[in-house]
Write a protein that holds these residues in place. Structure first.
Motif, PDB file in Angstrom:
ATOM      1  N   PRO A  20       5.998   6.211   2.421  1.00 36.50           N
ATOM      2  CA  PRO A  20       5.549   5.547   1.180  1.00 36.50           C
ATOM      3  C   PRO A  20       5.480   4.024   1.269  1.00 36.50           C
ATOM      4  N   SER A  21       6.186   3.429   2.216  1.00 33.55           N
ATOM      5  CA  SER A  21       6.130   1.972   2.360  1.00 33.55           C
ATOM      6  C   SER A  21       4.756   1.482   2.791  1.00 33.55           C
ATOM      7  N   PHE A  22       3.923   2.404   3.280  1.00 34.00           N
ATOM      8  CA  PHE A  22       2.630   1.988   3.818  1.00 34.00           C
ATOM      9  C   PHE A  22       1.459   2.493   2.991  1.00 34.00           C
ATOM     10  N   ASN A  23       1.728   2.825   1.728  1.00 36.89           N
ATOM     11  CA  ASN A  23       0.613   3.095   0.826  1.00 36.89           C
ATOM     12  C   ASN A  23      -0.081   1.776   0.513  1.00 36.89           C
ATOM     13  N   ASP A  24      -1.325   1.838   0.099  1.00 36.07           N
ATOM     14  CA  ASP A  24      -2.066   0.585  -0.125  1.00 36.07           C
ATOM     15  C   ASP A  24      -2.326   0.304  -1.597  1.00 36.07           C
ATOM     16  N   THR A  25      -1.438   0.805  -2.457  1.00 40.76           N
ATOM     17  CA  THR A  25      -1.565   0.534  -3.886  1.00 40.76           C
ATOM     18  C   THR A  25      -1.500  -0.970  -4.152  1.00 40.76           C
ATOM     19  N   ASN A  26      -2.502  -1.465  -4.846  1.00 42.25           N
ATOM     20  CA  ASN A  26      -2.618  -2.883  -5.220  1.00 42.25           C
ATOM     21  C   ASN A  26      -2.791  -3.816  -4.021  1.00 42.25           C
ATOM     22  N   MET A  27      -3.043  -3.259  -2.849  1.00 44.67           N
ATOM     23  CA  MET A  27      -3.284  -4.096  -1.679  1.00 44.67           C
ATOM     24  C   MET A  27      -4.698  -4.671  -1.724  1.00 44.67           C
ATOM     25  N   PRO A  28      -4.856  -5.920  -1.304  1.00 41.36           N
ATOM     26  CA  PRO A  28      -6.216  -6.479  -1.197  1.00 41.36           C
ATOM     27  C   PRO A  28      -6.958  -5.780  -0.068  1.00 41.36           C
ATOM     28  N   PRO A  29      -8.291  -5.817  -0.094  1.00 41.96           N
ATOM     29  CA  PRO A  29      -9.046  -5.199   1.014  1.00 41.96           C
ATOM     30  C   PRO A  29      -8.784  -5.934   2.320  1.00 41.96           C
ATOM     31  N   LYS A  30      -9.035  -5.233   3.426  1.00 38.15           N
ATOM     32  CA  LYS A  30      -8.803  -5.867   4.727  1.00 38.15           C
ATOM     33  C   LYS A  30      -9.764  -7.046   4.898  1.00 38.15           C
ATOM     34  N   PRO A  31      -9.381  -8.018   5.707  1.00 40.55           N
ATOM     35  CA  PRO A  31     -10.209  -9.221   5.900  1.00 40.55           C
ATOM     36  C   PRO A  31     -11.600  -8.881   6.434  1.00 40.55           C
ATOM     37  N   SER A  32     -12.502  -9.821   6.287  1.00 45.43           N
ATOM     38  CA  SER A  32     -13.882  -9.640   6.732  1.00 45.43           C
ATOM     39  C   SER A  32     -13.959  -9.545   8.251  1.00 45.43           C
ATOM     40  N   PRO A  33     -15.042  -8.984   8.775  1.00 48.21           N
ATOM     41  CA  PRO A  33     -15.216  -8.857  10.237  1.00 48.21           C
ATOM     42  C   PRO A  33     -15.180 -10.181  10.991  1.00 48.21           C
ATOM     43  N   THR A  34     -15.459 -11.280  10.303  1.00 48.88           N
ATOM     44  CA  THR A  34     -15.374 -12.573  10.986  1.00 48.88           C
ATOM     45  C   THR A  34     -13.922 -12.944  11.300  1.00 48.88           C
ATOM     46  N   LYS A  35     -12.992 -12.379  10.527  1.00 49.10           N
ATOM     47  CA  LYS A  35     -11.561 -12.632  10.745  1.00 49.10           C
ATOM     48  C   LYS A  35     -10.918 -11.486  11.513  1.00 49.10           C
ATOM     49  N   VAL A  74      10.864  -1.013  11.505  1.00 52.22           N
ATOM     50  CA  VAL A  74      10.565  -2.441  11.667  1.00 52.22           C
ATOM     51  C   VAL A  74       9.368  -2.846  10.815  1.00 52.22           C
ATOM     52  N   ALA A  75       8.309  -2.041  10.843  1.00 51.28           N
ATOM     53  CA  ALA A  75       7.119  -2.355  10.043  1.00 51.28           C
ATOM     54  C   ALA A  75       7.443  -2.380   8.552  1.00 51.28           C
ATOM     55  N   GLY A  76       8.338  -1.494   8.122  1.00 51.81           N
ATOM     56  CA  GLY A  76       8.735  -1.475   6.718  1.00 51.81           C
ATOM     57  C   GLY A  76       9.499  -2.724   6.328  1.00 51.81           C
ATOM     58  N   ILE A  77      10.371  -3.202   7.199  1.00 55.81           N
ATOM     59  CA  ILE A  77      11.112  -4.438   6.929  1.00 55.81           C
ATOM     60  C   ILE A  77      10.159  -5.619   6.827  1.00 55.81           C
ATOM     61  N   ILE A  78       9.170  -5.636   7.697  1.00 58.42           N
ATOM     62  CA  ILE A  78       8.243  -6.764   7.741  1.00 58.42           C
ATOM     63  C   ILE A  78       7.316  -6.789   6.536  1.00 58.42           C
ATOM     64  N   ALA A  79       6.654  -5.675   6.274  1.00 57.54           N
ATOM     65  CA  ALA A  79       5.579  -5.702   5.268  1.00 57.54           C
ATOM     66  C   ALA A  79       5.449  -4.408   4.485  1.00 57.54           C
ATOM     67  N   GLY A  80       6.541  -3.674   4.309  1.00 50.21           N
ATOM     68  CA  GLY A  80       6.467  -2.456   3.511  1.00 50.21           C
ATOM     69  C   GLY A  80       6.027  -2.750   2.090  1.00 50.21           C
ATOM     70  N   ASN A  81       5.150  -1.927   1.547  1.00 44.98           N
ATOM     71  CA  ASN A  81       4.691  -2.088   0.172  1.00 44.98           C
ATOM     72  C   ASN A  81       5.809  -1.700  -0.791  1.00 44.98           C
ATOM     73  N   LYS A  93      20.334   2.540  -4.356  1.00 41.83           N
ATOM     74  CA  LYS A  93      19.018   2.576  -4.985  1.00 41.83           C
ATOM     75  C   LYS A  93      18.457   1.175  -5.197  1.00 41.83           C
ATOM     76  N   GLY A  94      17.166   1.046  -4.957  1.00 43.04           N
ATOM     77  CA  GLY A  94      16.455  -0.195  -5.200  1.00 43.04           C
ATOM     78  C   GLY A  94      15.150   0.118  -5.910  1.00 43.04           C
ATOM     79  N   ASP A  95      14.845  -0.585  -6.990  1.00 46.07           N
ATOM     80  CA  ASP A  95      13.648  -0.263  -7.761  1.00 46.07           C
ATOM     81  C   ASP A  95      12.996  -1.546  -8.276  1.00 46.07           C
ATOM     82  N   PRO A  96      11.918  -1.973  -7.619  1.00 47.42           N
ATOM     83  CA  PRO A  96      11.363  -1.377  -6.398  1.00 47.42           C
ATOM     84  C   PRO A  96      11.945  -2.043  -5.151  1.00 47.42           C
ATOM     85  N   ALA A  97      11.759  -1.398  -4.021  1.00 49.96           N
ATOM     86  CA  ALA A  97      12.141  -1.969  -2.732  1.00 49.96           C
ATOM     87  C   ALA A  97      10.873  -2.275  -1.955  1.00 49.96           C
ATOM     88  N   SER A  98      10.936  -3.295  -1.104  1.00 48.85           N
ATOM     89  CA  SER A  98       9.750  -3.659  -0.330  1.00 48.85           C
ATOM     90  C   SER A  98      10.167  -4.399   0.929  1.00 48.85           C
TER      91      SER A  98
END
Length: 309
Positions: A20-35, A74-81, A93-98
């Motif tokens: 669940p830490s890697f769901n993309d709820t409210n995430m911005p779209p991925k950067p453009s192909p130039t980036k 590790v990925a969850g610690i860095i940037a988990g949603n 318990k943590g609400d919410p945790a990220s």
């Protein structure tokens, strides 16, 4: 803000994309192909959180799926949603945790595999790929050897190329502390991160028959555990048998531990492995004693009941 717009490359054991830490709820779209020029492994369920995923194993590119758990952690610690009602078996318990940068994108590079570990050639190949893909930060939580010179350390060497392309290389100080001279990845061009702590502890107390108490931690504390009942203690290493002192499954299988709590020294195998073996040997519980030099609680208590597994 919260990592928005950043792309963080994670070199590790892969990732479990269903966490669940890697769901993309409210995430911005991925950067453009130039980036962003990275890609996902064919059929791998990428989204706006995980925007790249690839594995490198001696020139082949198998699935980046995590079969170990370290890379996912590790990925969850860095940037988990954000995850609502996050907990460990109902506790802490943590609400919410990220993670630290919940709005950052992740690009996963699997370089560590069962049996072969993290081969240096794979690390070099991945850093080259991450540079081409366009990441902003590269995280490499791969333990090295604290006696390595800079040119012997693949993390330090690969990081030179990363920083020359404006990418921040981040690695770990290793697991050999806290003594002096135990730092890994100490190159001045690497952001080397040491251990930290949390504001929560899942405390567990062991009381001996003479009234002495010892504080430890345990993620398994069933509500129906009878804390007033006294159980016998069994230390299998009392005769100097090292394998027995670590509660290796082959040694535990030789004993009938029904009605007892077994004492084990930490190391050699995971607590999950020794815990299952203790349960199969009939133990009512298990106490793991940490190495004296570790700056951690003296004991970890894991309880197992005959009718629960």
């Amino acid at each position: 803000m919260m990592g928005q717009g950043l792309i963080i490359g994670v070199l590790d054991t892969g990732i479990n994309p269903k966490h669940p830490s890697f769901n993309d709820t409210n995430m911005p779209p991925k950067p453009s192909p130039t980036k962003w020029k990275g890609r996902c492994y064919a059929g791998f369920p990428c989204n706006n959180k995980i925007i790249g995923a690839k594995a490198f194993n001696g020139g082949s590119h198998p699935s980046p799926e995590d079969t170990d758990g370290h890379g996912t952690h590790v990925a969850g610690i860095i940037a988990g949603n954000f995850v609502k009602d996050a907990n460990v078996l109902g506790m802490a318990k943590g609400d919410p945790a990220s993670g630290m940068a919940p709005m950052a994108h992740l690009s996963i590079y699997k370089v560590c595999f069962p049996k072969i570990g993290c081969v240096e050639a794979n690390t070099y190949a991945v850093v080259d790929q991450a540079i081409k893909d366009g990441v902003d930060i590269i995280s490499m939580s791969i333990t090295g050897f604290h006696n390595d010179t800079f040119y012997q350390d693949s993390i330090s060497m690969a990081s030179i190329a990363a920083i020359q392309h404006g990418i921040i290389p981040v690695s770990i100080a290793g697991n050999d502390g806290p003594e002096t001279g135990t730092l890994s990845h100490s190159a001045p061009w690497v952001l080397t991160v040491g251990a930290s702590t949390t504001d929560r502890r899942i405390a567990s107390t062991v009381e001996l028959g003479d009234g002495r108490t010892f504080l430890g931690e345990s993620a398994y504390q069933p509500n129906h555990w009878n804390s007033t009942k006294k159980w016998g203690l069994e230390y299998l290493g009392k005769n100097g048998d090292v394998s027995a002192s670590y509660c290796l499954p082959s040694e535990l299988a030789k004993f009938n531990l029904r009605g007892k709590i077994v004492i084990c020294e930490g190391g050699m195998v995971t607590d999950e492995i020794r815990g299952k073996a203790a349960y199969l040997a009939g133990a009512e519980g298990m106490i793991v004693i940490n190495e004296p030099y570790r700056d951690t609680p003296l004991i970890l208590l894991f309880t197992f009941f005959r009718h629960q597994i």
